[in-house]
Design a protein around this motif. Sequence first.
Motif, PDB file in Angstrom:
ATOM      1  N   ALA A  96     -27.717  49.358   2.221  1.00  0.00           N
ATOM      2  CA  ALA A  96     -28.894  50.022   1.656  1.00  0.00           C
ATOM      3  C   ALA A  96     -28.473  50.883   0.474  1.00  0.00           C
ATOM      4  N   THR A  97     -29.462  51.294  -0.312  1.00  0.00           N
ATOM      5  CA  THR A  97     -29.230  52.296  -1.347  1.00  0.00           C
ATOM      6  C   THR A  97     -30.458  53.191  -1.414  1.00  0.00           C
ATOM      7  N   ASP A 131     -28.809  55.648  -5.830  1.00  0.00           N
ATOM      8  CA  ASP A 131     -29.310  55.460  -7.200  1.00  0.00           C
ATOM      9  C   ASP A 131     -30.199  54.233  -7.331  1.00  0.00           C
ATOM     10  N   GLY A 132     -29.912  53.159  -6.570  1.00  0.00           N
ATOM     11  CA  GLY A 132     -30.748  51.963  -6.666  1.00  0.00           C
ATOM     12  C   GLY A 132     -30.552  51.196  -7.950  1.00  0.00           C
ATOM     13  N   ILE A 133     -29.332  51.179  -8.511  1.00  0.00           N
ATOM     14  CA  ILE A 133     -29.093  50.438  -9.750  1.00  0.00           C
ATOM     15  C   ILE A 133     -29.183  48.930  -9.473  1.00  0.00           C
ATOM     16  N   PRO A 134     -29.483  48.117 -10.483  1.00  0.00           N
ATOM     17  CA  PRO A 134     -29.727  46.690 -10.259  1.00  0.00           C
ATOM     18  C   PRO A 134     -28.614  45.951  -9.527  1.00  0.00           C
ATOM     19  N   GLU A 135     -27.357  46.186  -9.890  1.00  0.00           N
ATOM     20  CA  GLU A 135     -26.259  45.469  -9.233  1.00  0.00           C
ATOM     21  C   GLU A 135     -26.166  45.838  -7.758  1.00  0.00           C
ATOM     22  N   ALA A 136     -26.415  47.098  -7.435  1.00  0.00           N
ATOM     23  CA  ALA A 136     -26.380  47.526  -6.039  1.00  0.00           C
ATOM     24  C   ALA A 136     -27.532  46.901  -5.255  1.00  0.00           C
ATOM     25  N   ARG A 137     -28.701  46.842  -5.855  1.00  0.00           N
ATOM     26  CA  ARG A 137     -29.849  46.202  -5.193  1.00  0.00           C
ATOM     27  C   ARG A 137     -29.535  44.733  -4.900  1.00  0.00           C
ATOM     28  N   LYS A 138     -28.857  44.086  -5.834  1.00  0.00           N
ATOM     29  CA  LYS A 138     -28.478  42.687  -5.643  1.00  0.00           C
ATOM     30  C   LYS A 138     -27.489  42.553  -4.483  1.00  0.00           C
ATOM     31  N   MET A 139     -26.539  43.499  -4.400  1.00  0.00           N
ATOM     32  CA  MET A 139     -25.563  43.467  -3.305  1.00  0.00           C
ATOM     33  C   MET A 139     -26.225  43.747  -1.960  1.00  0.00           C
ATOM     34  N   VAL A 140     -27.260  44.594  -1.968  1.00  0.00           N
ATOM     35  CA  VAL A 140     -28.021  44.824  -0.732  1.00  0.00           C
ATOM     36  C   VAL A 140     -28.718  43.529  -0.320  1.00  0.00           C
ATOM     37  N   ALA A 141     -29.338  42.852  -1.278  1.00  0.00           N
ATOM     38  CA  ALA A 141     -30.030  41.589  -0.977  1.00  0.00           C
ATOM     39  C   ALA A 141     -29.078  40.526  -0.461  1.00  0.00           C
ATOM     40  N   GLN A 142     -27.831  40.561  -0.939  1.00  0.00           N
ATOM     41  CA  GLN A 142     -26.826  39.583  -0.521  1.00  0.00           C
ATOM     42  C   GLN A 142     -26.130  39.970   0.782  1.00  0.00           C
ATOM     43  N   GLY A 143     -26.371  41.195   1.263  1.00  0.00           N
ATOM     44  CA  GLY A 143     -25.737  41.649   2.490  1.00  0.00           C
ATOM     45  C   GLY A 143     -24.380  42.296   2.290  1.00  0.00           C
ATOM     46  N   MET A 144     -23.932  42.451   1.026  1.00  0.00           N
ATOM     47  CA  MET A 144     -22.646  43.102   0.749  1.00  0.00           C
ATOM     48  C   MET A 144     -22.746  44.612   0.972  1.00  0.00           C
ATOM     49  N   ASP A 201     -34.517  65.581  -5.658  1.00  0.00           N
ATOM     50  CA  ASP A 201     -33.940  66.516  -4.688  1.00  0.00           C
ATOM     51  C   ASP A 201     -32.725  65.836  -4.073  1.00  0.00           C
ATOM     52  N   ASN A 202     -31.550  66.154  -4.608  1.00  0.00           N
ATOM     53  CA  ASN A 202     -30.346  65.435  -4.192  1.00  0.00           C
ATOM     54  C   ASN A 202     -29.886  65.756  -2.778  1.00  0.00           C
ATOM     55  N   VAL A 203     -30.225  66.932  -2.276  1.00  0.00           N
ATOM     56  CA  VAL A 203     -29.938  67.221  -0.868  1.00  0.00           C
ATOM     57  C   VAL A 203     -30.750  66.272   0.018  1.00  0.00           C
ATOM     58  N   ALA A 204     -32.025  66.090  -0.346  1.00  0.00           N
ATOM     59  CA  ALA A 204     -32.892  65.179   0.405  1.00  0.00           C
ATOM     60  C   ALA A 204     -32.426  63.733   0.278  1.00  0.00           C
ATOM     61  N   VAL A 205     -31.888  63.371  -0.891  1.00  0.00           N
ATOM     62  CA  VAL A 205     -31.356  62.020  -1.101  1.00  0.00           C
ATOM     63  C   VAL A 205     -30.201  61.754  -0.145  1.00  0.00           C
ATOM     64  N   GLY A 206     -29.247  62.681  -0.078  1.00  0.00           N
ATOM     65  CA  GLY A 206     -28.112  62.518   0.832  1.00  0.00           C
ATOM     66  C   GLY A 206     -28.544  62.473   2.284  1.00  0.00           C
ATOM     67  N   ALA A 207     -29.505  63.330   2.625  1.00  0.00           N
ATOM     68  CA  ALA A 207     -30.016  63.358   3.998  1.00  0.00           C
ATOM     69  C   ALA A 207     -30.704  62.041   4.351  1.00  0.00           C
ATOM     70  N   LYS A 208     -31.440  61.464   3.384  1.00  0.00           N
ATOM     71  CA  LYS A 208     -32.137  60.202   3.629  1.00  0.00           C
ATOM     72  C   LYS A 208     -31.143  59.070   3.901  1.00  0.00           C
ATOM     73  N   GLY A 209     -30.065  59.033   3.127  1.00  0.00           N
ATOM     74  CA  GLY A 209     -29.031  58.028   3.356  1.00  0.00           C
ATOM     75  C   GLY A 209     -28.376  58.189   4.706  1.00  0.00           C
ATOM     76  N   ALA A 210     -28.096  59.434   5.073  1.00  0.00           N
ATOM     77  CA  ALA A 210     -27.457  59.702   6.360  1.00  0.00           C
ATOM     78  C   ALA A 210     -28.384  59.376   7.533  1.00  0.00           C
ATOM     79  N   ARG A 211     -29.672  59.688   7.393  1.00  0.00           N
ATOM     80  CA  ARG A 211     -30.630  59.382   8.464  1.00  0.00           C
ATOM     81  C   ARG A 211     -30.732  57.880   8.704  1.00  0.00           C
ATOM     82  N   PHE A 212     -30.657  57.119   7.627  1.00  0.00           N
ATOM     83  CA  PHE A 212     -30.682  55.660   7.763  1.00  0.00           C
ATOM     84  C   PHE A 212     -29.483  55.192   8.593  1.00  0.00           C
ATOM     85  N   ILE A 213     -28.303  55.738   8.308  1.00  0.00           N
ATOM     86  CA  ILE A 213     -27.097  55.382   9.057  1.00  0.00           C
ATOM     87  C   ILE A 213     -27.248  55.756  10.525  1.00  0.00           C
TER      88      ILE A 213
END
Length: 311
Positions: free
Chosen positions: A266-267, A250-263, A136-148
């Motif tokens: 969230a994703t 999306d949570g792709i591996p490179e993005a997860r790594k950047m989240v872990a590094q603080g770059m 549910d991509n509407v819910a995905v966008g909303a989840k990202g925005a709620r986190f912000i």
Amino acid sequence: MNKFIKLVGGAACGLMLSTVAHAAADYAVVLKTLSNPFWVEMKQGIEKKAQDLGVTVDIFASPSEGDFQSQLQLFEDLTNKNYKGIAFAPLSAVNLVIPVAKAYQKGIYLVNLDEKIDLANLAKAKGNVEAFITTDNVAVGAKGARFIIDRLGAEGGEVAIIEGKAGNASGEARRNGATAELKANSHIKLVASQPADWDRIKALDVATNVLQRNPRLKAFYCANDTMAMGVAQAVANAGQTGKILVVGTDGIPEARKMVAQGMMTATVAQNPAEIGANGLTILVNAVKSGKPIALDAQPKIETVDSILVTR
């Protein structure tokens, strides 16, 4: 020049349309591209499920997410083979309507993955699909925005959205979900919402311009991780890493790594492997039933939930 990517038994090779052999497998899958790890994960999920189900599958992809004509030609060619069923993720809501309708009329079972085909136009073209499997991509966008919103707290602040490609249904749904959530909060000011066409370099350029025009910006929500990584670079170039929130999708591996590094902050991670696996399962079961969906019937809709990945 090689126009398509075909994967059989996990091996990738360039494939000219004219060299597609008579169907060697029971089923075919057409993905958007394999230049994005999201689709690679979906391919892997489909391959594993095919082994579990004891069926064979040929997996194809267009060269890029903007090559509409190549995907159209590829799908048309596959409908002339003897595949029992085809699962497909269209590049847009409309680019595969006509060949999908023709496939339906030929008695090929069909399952729609990720990007929803325009069902109204498909019905007018005398076609239908067994099911639509997505997040549910509407819910995905909303989840990202709620986190912000939660991270910015009562102070709130200025936020920007980096959109996908104009006309892409899943990207627009994420943008709409995020926009509605942000605008519903009185402490948040949405100062920009611009497309970067799923491209990392374009997102870097767009984010750089947004930052220059909005020096008080507090956060970016990005409709996919490829763009979020470009945005993270723009934030780093401005010396604002850790100060400006960067949330991808999306949570792709490179993005997860950047989240872990603080770059990145969230994703919102989808589960493309499960989307693909579920789609293949429904396709195989439909074929086994021997009863294709009626032209006027409502396709089954199945959603796969997303999760928030943070440091």
